[in-house]
Design an enzyme around this catalytic site. Structure first.
Site, PDB file in Angstrom:
ATOM      1  N   CYS A  28       0.838  -1.195   0.000  1.00 60.54           N
ATOM      2  CA  CYS A  28       0.000   0.000   0.000  1.00 60.54           C
ATOM      3  C   CYS A  28       0.875   1.248   0.000  1.00 60.54           C
ATOM      4  O   CYS A  28       1.385   1.652   1.049  1.00 60.54           O
ATOM      5  CB  CYS A  28      -0.941   0.001   1.209  1.00 60.54           C
TER       6      CYS A  28
ATOM      7  N   CYS B 193      -0.597   4.070   2.144  1.00 62.35           N
ATOM      8  CA  CYS B 193      -0.428   3.825   3.580  1.00 62.35           C
ATOM      9  C   CYS B 193       0.997   4.082   4.036  1.00 62.35           C
ATOM     10  O   CYS B 193       1.229   4.662   5.108  1.00 62.35           O
ATOM     11  CB  CYS B 193      -0.789   2.382   3.927  1.00 62.35           C
ATOM     12  N   ASP B 194       1.979   3.622   3.248  1.00 63.51           N
ATOM     13  CA  ASP B 194       3.354   3.557   3.734  1.00 63.51           C
ATOM     14  C   ASP B 194       4.358   4.429   2.993  1.00 63.51           C
ATOM     15  O   ASP B 194       5.508   4.554   3.418  1.00 63.51           O
ATOM     16  CB  ASP B 194       3.849   2.107   3.672  1.00 63.51           C
TER      17      ASP B 194
END
Length: 330
Positions: A146, A149-150
């Site tokens: 992701c 997300c990261d």
């Protein structure tokens, strides 16, 4: 033993499931939550239990560990009055009401272990991974599924990154990562991109992106703590090599956890549960879907939580209408 009956049951324990449980419990509906034990390959709490720092969930200005976030959500569900069972549901029957539910180990029995007038399905999805040699060492230490997300994590800033995939998602994630990485290498196993023409053109023209065609990754390499390179093979020439990279991001699709409802509810062409736009309602009255099992576009913790809220409000309205109908027939 007679089945245990509840007005509403929630299957799943990620942000969608727990948010639904919180709203349902506050509505005095006494929901039961089946959180699953290694259901879909995850511990109770879902995909977030496999992540480290979560920096984009509101309310945590310094970030929060994925597992800690899910522990807090679980505690809030319980504090609001939800009953949480560490059980995996392996079979449901939505052909009549109340809906029938079987816990793991009882699916061969004629009688269900539980029944409910309404069900919230929040079983999530899992990102496809290649399980390269070294991936178990560097998962969440350089390897992710992701980018949103990261991607902003410090270990990726101003460092070379690798994205695996050739579709629209891979193109979007690669372009997103150019905000943080010094260079983004996209590995495509075929000789062309599957992405739409617009996305492909944008990707190929980006000055911080290099697309490698006919290439497959073979190993995740590092120093034992963090990833520092990705080994590859050219699928045509069989030439091998490696790309120095501090991040490897999979963008090869997700698999929705739809096994419980397959054949009982409408799914789209990719297996995600279809919901009426703007709601959590499925084509089965009383069956609601929330989170990644019905969302193939956003797949974020906060959007999953929002859809869990929607499912709870939709279920509460449904149960209220059921109660009114029952009163009228008396």
């Amino acid at each position: 033993m007679a089945p245990q009956h509840r007005q509403v049951a929630v299957i799943g324990s990620g942000p969608a499931g727990h948010t639904a449980a919180i709203y349902l419990a506050r509505a005095n509906l006494e929901p039961i939550v089946f959180e699953g034990m290694m259901a879909n390959g995850f511990a109770p709490g879902g995909q977030l239990t496999t992540t480290t720092d979560v920096e984009n969930f509101p309310g945590f200005p310094k970030g929060v560990m994925g597992g800690e976030l899910m522990d807090l959500m679980r505690a809030q569900s319980e504090n609001c009055g939800a009953v949480i069972e560490t059980e995996t549901i392996t079979k449901i029957d939505t052909s009549s009401r109340p809906f029938k539910i079987w816990r793991e180990g009882s699916e061969d029995q004629a009688e269900p272990t539980d029944t409910a007038d309404a069900l919230v399905i929040a079983t999530g999805a899992s990102a496809r991974r290649m399980y390269l040699p070294g991936e178990d060492i560097y998962w969440q230490n350089g390897i992710s599924a992701c980018a949103v997300c990261d991607g902003a994590v410090p270990i990726f800033r101003n460092k070379p990154l690798v994205v695996i995939g050739g579709g629209d998602s891979a193109a979007e994630e690669a372009i997103y990562l150019t905000k943080y990485g010094s260079m983004v290498h996209v590995l495509v196993r075929r000789d062309q991109l599957r992405a739409s023409k617009v996305m492909a053109k944008r990707l190929l023209a980006h000055p911080k992106v290099t697309v490698h065609f006919n290439v497959s990754p073979t190993d995740a390499l590092g120093d034992g703590n963090l990833l520092n390179a990705v080994a590859f093979v050219n699928n045509v020439t069989k030439e091998v090599g490696k790309i120095e990279a501090n991040g490897l991001f999979y963008a090869i699709g997700h698999d929705p956890a739809n096994a419980l409802v397959k054949g009982q509810v409408d799914l789209d062409e990719d297996g995600y549960i279809k919901t009426i736009p703007g709601s959590s309602e499925t084509n089965v009255p009383g069956l609601f879907a929330a989170g990644d099992v019905q969302d193939k576009r956003y797949r974020q913790a906060v959007t999953s939580a929002g859809s869990g809220c929607m499912a709870a409000l939709d279920a509460e309205r449904f149960l209220s209408e059921l109660e009114s109908e029952a009163a009228e027939t008396k």
